[in-house]
Scaffold this motif. Structure first.
Motif, mmCIF file in Angstrom:
data_model
loop_
_atom_site.group_PDB
_atom_site.id
_atom_site.type_symbol
_atom_site.label_atom_id
_atom_site.label_comp_id
_atom_site.label_asym_id
_atom_site.label_seq_id
_atom_site.Cartn_x
_atom_site.Cartn_y
_atom_site.Cartn_z
ATOM 1 N N TYR A 61 80.271 35.128 63.385
ATOM 2 C CA TYR A 61 79.160 34.752 63.495
ATOM 3 C C TYR A 61 78.525 33.188 63.980
ATOM 4 O O TYR A 61 78.306 32.455 65.103
ATOM 5 C CB TYR A 61 78.582 34.433 61.872
ATOM 6 C CG TYR A 61 78.228 35.577 61.140
ATOM 7 C CD1 TYR A 61 77.662 36.445 61.577
ATOM 8 C CD2 TYR A 61 78.715 35.108 59.436
ATOM 9 C CE1 TYR A 61 77.721 37.417 60.558
ATOM 10 C CE2 TYR A 61 78.068 36.735 59.192
ATOM 11 C CZ TYR A 61 77.690 37.665 58.375
ATOM 12 O OH TYR A 61 77.866 39.057 58.641
ATOM 13 N N CYS A 62 79.722 32.333 63.523
ATOM 14 C CA CYS A 62 79.685 31.179 63.683
ATOM 15 C C CYS A 62 79.479 30.849 65.983
ATOM 16 O O CYS A 62 78.700 30.673 66.492
ATOM 17 C CB CYS A 62 80.703 29.866 63.706
ATOM 18 S SG CYS A 62 80.361 28.202 63.792
ATOM 19 N N ALA A 87 84.769 41.854 67.944
ATOM 20 C CA ALA A 87 83.514 40.485 66.952
ATOM 21 C C ALA A 87 83.057 40.960 65.664
ATOM 22 O O ALA A 87 82.693 41.942 65.450
ATOM 23 C CB ALA A 87 82.279 40.979 68.249
ATOM 24 N N GLY A 88 83.066 40.102 64.766
ATOM 25 C CA GLY A 88 82.100 40.627 63.105
ATOM 26 C C GLY A 88 84.023 40.760 62.369
ATOM 27 O O GLY A 88 83.504 41.313 61.572
ATOM 28 N N TRP A 89 85.178 41.524 62.859
ATOM 29 C CA TRP A 89 86.262 41.854 61.879
ATOM 30 C C TRP A 89 86.481 41.071 60.531
ATOM 31 O O TRP A 89 86.590 41.876 59.667
ATOM 32 C CB TRP A 89 87.448 42.713 63.118
ATOM 33 C CG TRP A 89 88.553 41.265 63.450
ATOM 34 C CD1 TRP A 89 87.663 40.366 64.419
ATOM 35 C CD2 TRP A 89 89.289 41.511 62.670
ATOM 36 N NE1 TRP A 89 89.436 39.530 64.213
ATOM 37 C CE2 TRP A 89 89.923 39.700 62.812
ATOM 38 C CE3 TRP A 89 89.770 42.341 61.397
ATOM 39 C CZ2 TRP A 89 90.428 39.124 62.359
ATOM 40 C CZ3 TRP A 89 91.386 40.775 60.890
ATOM 41 C CH2 TRP A 89 91.382 39.939 61.435
ATOM 42 N N ASP A 142 68.927 45.239 64.246
ATOM 43 C CA ASP A 142 68.841 46.391 63.181
ATOM 44 C C ASP A 142 70.266 45.246 61.458
ATOM 45 O O ASP A 142 70.813 46.200 61.248
ATOM 46 C CB ASP A 142 68.661 47.315 63.277
ATOM 47 C CG ASP A 142 68.570 48.068 62.095
ATOM 48 O OD1 ASP A 142 68.713 48.167 60.903
ATOM 49 O OD2 ASP A 142 69.369 49.333 61.894
ATOM 50 N N ALA A 143 69.629 44.670 61.077
ATOM 51 C CA ALA A 143 70.478 43.655 60.088
ATOM 52 C C ALA A 143 70.225 43.973 58.723
ATOM 53 O O ALA A 143 71.121 43.684 58.032
ATOM 54 C CB ALA A 143 70.966 42.219 60.484
ATOM 55 N N LEU A 210 74.655 42.840 61.680
ATOM 56 C CA LEU A 210 74.401 41.477 62.319
ATOM 57 C C LEU A 210 75.341 40.702 63.327
ATOM 58 O O LEU A 210 74.768 40.093 64.243
ATOM 59 C CB LEU A 210 73.955 40.083 61.244
ATOM 60 C CG LEU A 210 73.752 38.745 61.264
ATOM 61 C CD1 LEU A 210 72.352 38.717 61.927
ATOM 62 C CD2 LEU A 210 73.708 37.938 60.248
ATOM 63 N N ALA A 211 76.081 40.756 62.757
ATOM 64 C CA ALA A 211 77.612 40.049 63.679
ATOM 65 C C ALA A 211 77.075 41.234 64.974
ATOM 66 O O ALA A 211 76.892 40.627 66.357
ATOM 67 C CB ALA A 211 78.932 40.956 63.419
ATOM 68 N N TRP A 212 77.221 43.048 64.670
ATOM 69 C CA TRP A 212 76.860 43.593 66.214
ATOM 70 C C TRP A 212 75.446 43.385 66.995
ATOM 71 O O TRP A 212 75.586 43.149 67.984
ATOM 72 C CB TRP A 212 77.174 44.528 65.349
ATOM 73 C CG TRP A 212 78.387 45.332 65.310
ATOM 74 C CD1 TRP A 212 79.621 44.921 65.235
ATOM 75 C CD2 TRP A 212 78.238 45.808 64.053
ATOM 76 N NE1 TRP A 212 80.527 45.036 64.366
ATOM 77 C CE2 TRP A 212 80.093 46.088 63.665
ATOM 78 C CE3 TRP A 212 77.912 47.402 63.801
ATOM 79 C CZ2 TRP A 212 80.668 47.133 62.802
ATOM 80 C CZ3 TRP A 212 78.390 48.403 62.395
ATOM 81 C CH2 TRP A 212 79.551 47.526 62.250
ATOM 82 N N GLY A 213 74.434 42.693 66.356
ATOM 83 C CA GLY A 213 73.578 42.529 66.428
ATOM 84 C C GLY A 213 73.704 41.117 67.672
ATOM 85 O O GLY A 213 72.975 41.158 68.880
ATOM 86 N N LEU A 214 73.783 40.325 66.895
ATOM 87 C CA LEU A 214 73.996 39.685 67.926
ATOM 88 C C LEU A 214 75.235 38.780 69.349
ATOM 89 O O LEU A 214 74.680 38.838 70.172
ATOM 90 C CB LEU A 214 74.910 37.881 66.715
ATOM 91 C CG LEU A 214 74.463 37.637 65.874
ATOM 92 C CD1 LEU A 214 74.800 36.383 64.928
ATOM 93 C CD2 LEU A 214 72.553 36.269 66.303
#
Length: 480
Positions: A61-62, A87-89, A142-143, A210-214
């Motif tokens: 996220y950061c 990303a996001g793992w 789509d979070a 959320l991570a994948w959307g960012l």
């Protein structure tokens, strides 16, 4: 089959261990959120040298917020994100999805460390929370975002009065106190003695989405993302910072470090946080009849009031995620994949879940996983710069990173740009937590604190032990 005690939780199992094991034997050890066909294919690794205005190390996220906001502030800026895995793992895809407005691990902890500037912190926290909501809408992420509130429950008698007082003092118009009968009308558990509902600043997300959307939003704005590209070191030259990887070196004007609790690329940050492992279970999807049996027909989340606390919420398909209680520091303080699994904690969580909801004895758990939290001693993130102001860092979010990492990202960018903002003016941003002693001292000290927390929870009045009161004087806190 079970030896149910109506009083609180504990480390001793209340149900037969073999029966509990049958509930989790078939559970997938991949985090539920990451076990999804929506998971994007990995981006290629870096191959060759490059240049960039900004390099972001870490695609949780950061880091993703930092890259996204950097492009929003200056669309012409070249931004590269480097991620050791995908990303996001890590924490961003493993957490419970509780998105809180707080930047200080709650008002009580904030008052303990930053009493004089709590109003200013509240302002930037609210703006940050609003900015997160707006970005989700603006980029069509789509979070599974839900602003549905949290029910905090008392499972010990001494917790009842504090919940009542907090509900009465809260400016939140949705804040309500429930006595024993009322709270069991909200959610029917034999362990609940009272409850407090709060909504302002409490939302939920599907963490991985959320991570994948960012990630997608960053790519759409022209950010270059290289996955499976671990950074091996930083070297400052007269004109830039060399970011060295196995695949090549990037010369960057500025660098942000968003590596959470992984080994710090800056020696100065090595002792400001420790990797604490948290664990969770996810049930099978519950039927309407099962949800009605426990009375949990709303979409709010639930936590209990102990220092060793549980958190639980529903997924979009009405599974229940149940996590927390055990906060494990593994000897040596290393981050290892094997530590994401802890069978004794999974058994304890299953035991506590079925003590909370004995109506659900027929359910099974489909997923069981763990993940690392970067815990600081004051339970608040720290931020700063290095290498002559060319490198900024943000870490130590202590379980509140779903919302607070966006604040950390903006703060890093402010510091790199040399701007005075409501964020950089905060003493909170310029302060550092008390360092954690190195091994071999860290492990026994953390275990000593855990025992003190458990002892405090077990006391009839919940009063802190002498050790916890002493630690508090030095600005050191510990929660699960």
């Amino acid at each position: 089959m079970r030896r149910f005690s109506p009083r609180g939780y504990g480390h001793d199992l209340q149900h037969d261990a073999a029966w509990l094991q049958s509930k989790i034997t078939g559970a997938n050890r991949t985090p539920f959120w990451l076990d999804s066909p929506a998971r994007p294919a990995p981006r290629p690794a870096l191959s060759g040298d490059a240049r960039a205005d900004l390099v972001v190390v870490g695609a949780g996220y950061c880091g993703l917020w930092a890259a996204l906001i950097a492009k929003e502030r200056d669309p012409g800026r070249s931004v590269i994100v480097l991620e050791a895995r995908q990303a996001g793992w890590a924490a961003s895809g493993r957490n419970g999805g509780f998105c809180e407005m707080s930047l200080t691990h709650g008002e009580v902890n904030g008052a303990r460390h930053f009493a004089e500037e709590l109003p200013a912190i509240e302002q930037v926290a609210r703006a940050n929370f609003r900015g997160l909501e707006q970005a989700i809408e603006r980029y069509g992420i789509d979070a599974e975002y839900e602003n549905t509130g949290v029910l905090v429950v008392a499972t010990e008698e001494h917790q009842v009065d504090s919940l009542r007082a907090a509900a009465q003092a809260s400016p939140d118009p949705d804040s309500r106190f429930f006595d024993r009968d009322q709270v069991r009308e909200q959610v029917n558990s034999p362990l609940y003695l009272a409850g407090r509902f709060k909504k302002d600043g409490y939302s939920f997300v599907h963490p991985a989405k959320l991570a994948w959307g960012l990630r997608r939003a960053c790519l759409d704005l022209g950010v270059q993302i290289y996955e499976h590209t671990p950074v091996r070191g930083l070297v400052r030259s007269s004109r830039d910072v060399q970011v060295r990887t196995d695949g090549g070196t990037i010369r960057a004007r500025k660098v942000t470090l968003a590596t959470n609790g992984f080994p710090a690329l800056l020696a100065r940050n090595e002792w400001f946080s420790v990797p604490i492992y948290d664990y969770a279970l996810m049930t099978q999807p519950l039927t309407e009849a099962q949800l009605e049996a426990i009375g949990w027909t709303g979409r709010h989340g639930i936590t209990d009031s102990s220092r060793e606390f549980h958190y639980y919420r529903k997924s979009a398909d009405n599974r229940i995620l149940f996590g927390g209680y055990d906060a494990i520091y593994h000897r040596g303080g290393k981050v290892r994949g094997a530590q994401e699994q802890r069978p004794e904690t999974f058994l304890r969580l299953a035991d506590h879940f079925l003590s909370t909801f004995p109506q659900l004895q027929d359910i099974t758990f489909t997923h069981a996983w763990g993940g690392m939290i970067d815990m600081s001693t004051n339970l608040v993130a720290f931020h700063g710069t290095a290498m002559g102001g060319h490198v900024a860092y943000s870490a130590g979010f202590t379980g509140l990173g779903v919302g607070a990492t966006r604040f950390g990202a903006e703060t890093m960018l402010d510091l790199l740009e040399g701007d005075e903002t409501p964020r950089t003016r905060l003493a909170m941003v310029g302060s550092k937590p008390m360092p954690v002693p190195p091994e071999p001292l860290a492990y026994p000290l953390v275990q000593l604190m855990r025992r003190a927390v458990a002892k405090s929870d077990a006391r009839h009045d919940g009063r802190d032990t002498f050790l916890l009161r002493l630690a508090d004087r030095f600005g050191v806190g510990f929660d699960s």
